[in-house]
Design an enzyme around this catalytic site. Structure first.
Site, PDB file in Angstrom:
ATOM      1  CB  CYS A  81     -82.449  -9.115  81.755  1.00 13.74           C
ATOM      2  SG  CYS A  81     -83.647  -8.163  81.374  1.00 13.74           S
ATOM      3  CB  ALA A  93     -84.349  -7.339  62.184  1.00 14.17           C
ATOM      4  CD  GLU A 137     -84.256 -13.216  70.188  1.00 14.75           C
ATOM      5  OE1 GLU A 137     -83.828 -13.568  68.794  1.00 14.75           O
ATOM      6  OE2 GLU A 137     -83.755 -13.718  71.158  1.00 14.75           O
ATOM      7  CB  CYS A 185     -87.273 -10.233  78.419  1.00 14.64           C
ATOM      8  SG  CYS A 185     -85.430  -9.469  78.342  1.00 14.64           S
ATOM      9  CD  GLU A 212     -87.922 -12.919  82.095  1.00 17.17           C
ATOM     10  OE1 GLU A 212     -87.943 -12.426  80.887  1.00 17.17           O
ATOM     11  OE2 GLU A 212     -87.032 -13.436  82.574  1.00 17.17           O
ATOM     12  CG  ASN A 224     -87.247 -15.107  74.138  1.00 15.05           C
ATOM     13  OD1 ASN A 224     -88.073 -16.022  74.394  1.00 15.05           O
ATOM     14  ND2 ASN A 224     -86.067 -15.045  73.724  1.00 15.05           N
ATOM     15  CB  CYS A 281     -87.011  -8.794  83.218  1.00 11.83           C
ATOM     16  SG  CYS A 281     -87.430  -8.746  81.438  1.00 11.83           S
TER      17      CYS A 281
HETATM   18  N1  THU Z   1     -84.341 -13.301  77.469  1.00 10.20           N
HETATM   19  C1  THU Z   1     -85.600 -13.186  78.283  1.00 10.20           C
HETATM   20  O1  THU Z   1     -86.481 -13.393  77.523  1.00 10.20           O
HETATM   21  N2  THU Z   1     -85.678 -13.188  79.608  1.00 10.20           N
HETATM   22  C2  THU Z   1     -84.625 -13.256  80.335  1.00 10.20           C
HETATM   23  O2  THU Z   1     -84.770 -13.179  81.714  1.00 10.20           O
HETATM   24  C3  THU Z   1     -83.107 -13.006  79.796  1.00 10.20           C
HETATM   25  C4  THU Z   1     -83.154 -13.059  78.301  1.00 10.20           C
HETATM   26  C5  THU Z   1     -84.356 -13.410  76.184  1.00 10.20           C
HETATM   27  C6  THU Z   1     -83.930 -12.004  75.423  1.00 10.20           C
HETATM   28  C7  THU Z   1     -83.317 -12.450  74.438  1.00 10.20           C
HETATM   29  O3  THU Z   1     -84.495 -12.533  73.398  1.00 10.20           O
HETATM   30  C8  THU Z   1     -82.799 -13.811  74.497  1.00 10.20           C
HETATM   31  O4  THU Z   1     -83.493 -14.273  75.748  1.00 10.20           O
HETATM   32  C9  THU Z   1     -81.219 -14.030  74.458  1.00 10.20           C
HETATM   33  O5  THU Z   1     -80.793 -13.026  75.662  1.00 10.20           O
END
Ligand code: THU
Length: 156
Positions: free
Chosen positions: A111, A65, A63, A72, A74, A61, A114
């Site tokens: 999620c 700002a 992120e 994510c 995936e 993942n 994804c």
């Molecule tokens: N996240 C993922 O990378 N994959 C998932 O299946 C669920 C959530 C990440 C998104 C965000 O950067 C962090 O986890 C918190 O939600």
């Protein structure tokens, strides 16, 4: 009125019960968590993909700002896989998460966005993508992404 009951089959196993190939994919997903950029959530997710041409691709993942701009693990992995190897099919994806200095005990599940993205490549390939959800206590194996996306939308 009629009722329809939808069921999901999940294989539950331990790391030691995995095949060498699945262990390898899980190990790659676990190591990908360490390359996550997650300064906001501090939730480090890794994904590893096995392609039909034998290539292995990982993602984490990333992120931002501006929160919705983040991605994510995936989707990082699957979009990269298809961008690099458009002819290859996605055979399997493993997912792991690391938080507060340790891997999550329970399997982490992708999620909704994804799931839909993975479904796109499953549909394109015309065959199920094996999904391996890692938890340090137990591991879930699903035969295809549709197990996580009942009544899924697909235009194909
Ligand atoms: N996240 C993922 O990378 N994959 C998932 O299946 C669920 C959530 C990440 C998104 C965000 O950067 C962090 O986890 C918190 O939600």
């Amino acid at each position: 009125m009629k009722e329809k009951i939808l069921t999901t089959k999940i294989e539950v196993c331990s790391y030691n019960e995995l095949t060498q190939c699945d262990k390898n994919l899980v190990d790659l997903a676990k190591s990908a968590t360490q390359r996550a950029y997650a300064p906001y959530s501090k939730f480090h997710v890794g994904a590893a993909i096995l392609l039909s041409n034998g290539e292995l691709v990982t993602g984490s993942n990333q992120e931002n700002a501006a929160f919705p701009s983040g991605t994510c693990a995936e989707r990082t992995a699957i979009y990269y896989a298809h961008a690099q190897y458009p002819e290859a099919k996605v055979d399997a994806i493993a997912i792991a998460a690391f938080q507060n200095g340790k891997f999550e005990k329970s399997p982490i599940s992708p999620c909704g966005a994804c799931r839909q993205a993975i479904l796109e490549y499953e549909t394109l390939a015309g065959k199920p993508i094996r999904v391996i959800l890692y938890g340090s206590d137990e591991i879930y194996i699903l035969e295809g992404i549709k197990a996580l996306l009942p009544l899924s939308f697909s235009e194909f």
